[in-house]
Design an enzyme around this catalytic site. Sequence first.
Site, mmCIF file in Angstrom:
data_model
loop_
_atom_site.group_PDB
_atom_site.id
_atom_site.type_symbol
_atom_site.label_atom_id
_atom_site.label_comp_id
_atom_site.label_asym_id
_atom_site.label_seq_id
_atom_site.Cartn_x
_atom_site.Cartn_y
_atom_site.Cartn_z
ATOM 1 N N HIS A 124 0.838 -1.203 0.000
ATOM 2 C CA HIS A 124 0.000 0.000 0.000
ATOM 3 C C HIS A 124 0.867 1.245 0.000
ATOM 4 C CE1 HIS A 124 0.799 -1.221 4.152
ATOM 5 N NE2 HIS A 124 0.724 0.035 4.490
ATOM 6 N N LYS A 172 0.577 12.618 9.853
ATOM 7 C CA LYS A 172 -0.700 13.184 9.418
ATOM 8 C C LYS A 172 -1.438 13.823 10.591
ATOM 9 C CE LYS A 172 -5.121 11.513 7.663
ATOM 10 N NZ LYS A 172 -5.679 11.038 8.935
#
Length: 853
Positions: free
Chosen positions: A123, A517
């Site tokens: 991913h 993030k």
Amino acid sequence: MLGTILAESGGADLLEDVEKLRHAVIGAREGTVEGEEITRLVGAWPLERAKQVARAFTVYFHLANLAEEHQRMRALRERDDAANPPSESLAAAVRAVREEGGGEETLENLLEGMEFHPVFTAHPTEARRRAVSTSILRISAQLEAWHDAHEGSSAAAEAHRRLLEEVDLLWRTSQLRYTKLDPLDEVRTALAAFDETIFSVVPQVYRSLDAAVDPEGTGTRPPRVLPFVRYGSWIGGDRDGNPFVTHEVTREAMTIQSEHVLRGLESACDRVARTLTAYSNLTPADKALHEAIATAKAGHPGLMAEIGSRSPNEPHRQLLMLATARLRATRERDADLAYPDVDAFLADLRTVQNSLAEAGAVRQAYGQLQHLVWQAETFGFHLAELEIRQHSEVHAAALAELRAGERPSERTEEVLATIRVISWIQERFGVDACRRYIVSFTRSAEDISAVHELASYALPEDRRPVLDVIPLFETGADLEASPHVLGGMLDLPQVQRRLEETGHRLEVMLGYSDSAKDVGPVSATLRLYDAQARLSEWARGNGIRLTLFHGRGGSLGRGGGPASRALLAQAPGSVDGRFKVTEQGEVIFARYGQDAIARRHIEQVGHAVLLASTDRVQERERSAEQEFRPYADTIAAAAQETYLDLIGTEDFAVWFSQVSPLEELGELRLGSRPSRRSAAKGLDDLRAIPWVFAWTQTRVNLPGWFGLGTGLAAVQDVSLLQRAYREWPMFASLLDNAEMSLAKTDRTVAERYLALGGRPELTEKVLAEYDLTRDLVLRVTGHGRLLENRAVLSRAVDLRNPYVDALSHLQLRALEALRGEEADSLSEQDQQHLERLLLLSVNGVAAGLQNTG
């Protein structure tokens, strides 16, 4: 060459349009062309032509990337000097440790415990299709042939013709996937790197290290180095947020891996056997070899008679030919002849090796045969350990059902079936094939205990698999609480038992993506650094040999960047000869697509692991941190405040989806894993990968630098920051990574993307922080321009940027139409053309900037 193909395929007018845009974007960089002119040029084309142009620039980047790889390989060959080893090589590390890092005893201790454990994840996978990747590999082979051929020769002419043929095919190959990848597609894609490079490169690396330790003796004595590379994989094992990874997929993934490695070992063993024509009168077999052949004749008389007739009086060759046949039988599940495990295969190899050495044929014993031994030791019969990952909440929900005596839900049945598959894998391929179970969002020792309790529901005690349950700490709060969680783990009887069995080894995973993030790149870097220091101190106090598993992404916004430099900037004591890290998506092909580059990557990491584990390097890091840490805390606090202020703005998630191709990224079919953990549309649920990928596409690259400028400004002492940059590796790494991200940012193009959101105050905030960050990074580093101290990278970025601009203009045309007031009135055909143009440009920008997420 591409120009020739474009003219042949699309006519001279297509090539002319591509050239118009190319000259226009270069002119814009030089200040001779206005951006509005480029917008009018791109907007005047029919959508079909715009798609063709986007495809042309995308193919250009694939070819440019390949050309750069070949230039790098030529440079590596030119610098390959045994007397003067290149920087960041294993030979350079051996020399440095001997001369400055503690001497021969320190070197031997470091080599004995050295480990590099890369773990492949899917991913994202490549933005490229596998068909595109294989096409590029064929072009690479023809490019090598063209360079090797004598100019003007028939071989050069034929290589040139084949190059044009392959470039033409690349142009005609769709750049976009029409079907979504399933997890087994991802397994096969990653295994291409094993087949093409890794299997052959790893023993070359070991040989390089052995030669560095003892250049005169290598190849004529037993190796003085142990195999230190161990591959792992999450592909087919990581089910956190991916419902498509089931227990059946995990089982099949390991079966596929085993098929590949057994074929590799079979081919290598056959190759060594065919060349080992040592005659028995000149190289007599020892007693153990005679006994092994006698045993084989008794058990398999027909096979041994055939081998004996093909290789009379060549006993060493005979046993290797038998080993080849047994590997084939293992792959084909022929129980009568198959090896029970890799140890039995290694025993045969060592029987041959010892006999050769005793007969005086040391070069045969420790040459190519040793490479085969190293391959078997490194890859086993499973190739890479398949690691399982699942979210702690899934385990908690499953246990709640089972404890209540309820009928298990489908998800709970899948959790139990996964544990049963782990047991099956261990029974068939060995414990080391699949024993690590990673728990995402670990908050307490109960999250670790939950996996062991689930195993008790899945299987009776005598069938339960060996499990090393690994906590994954991702958020800032979880990182801070990690030592307390580990303390609780030591009280678990299952953990205590495994510690006794493994020599008190424990593994902890640190998540880079979500922490960056959540709190921004600066604060995340400091929090991870602190977590490493605290965990290392905890391990020393509890007599634990700790391995930190770094969940780094490929992009700078997810902890990416040069792994070797990052290693030298780790908290003191946190490496200790061991480095485990994820190799994610596009990084796999970039690092392992070519033999020379794969070898260089492994050597660079090995070099850094050795040096980062020396007292000298750790003391330098420790001393610098003590002096500069208060200022780093000031920087982090200010940076985090401005970052949280930005993403906390009302409707920020809506604005972000308007200014970027975020919602369209799922249509690229990058991998099997959904881009969100649930159906929610907020930032909290958005995975870090599409968050970074979308910002990359806008040319803002915000996750790699936002907040740093405000943080640096808060210190108010540039000279002090300059000294910290020179003396503190962690701080230098932080600024170097931000500088690289800034170099790939384009303010002019970014401003157009940001305007799509209709929030001028947010546009101004982002661009003001960019200006401040760029200015202070240059002042602190002392550079006159971005990447001034990295000439090769700087030139590559400068050459690429105009061509990336071309794709950005094409992407903006599509985004402005799809986001504009007239979007609802678009015809279905125009809507499809615009979406396809958008996706083609996304693919091209990813190729141009060489990262997705």
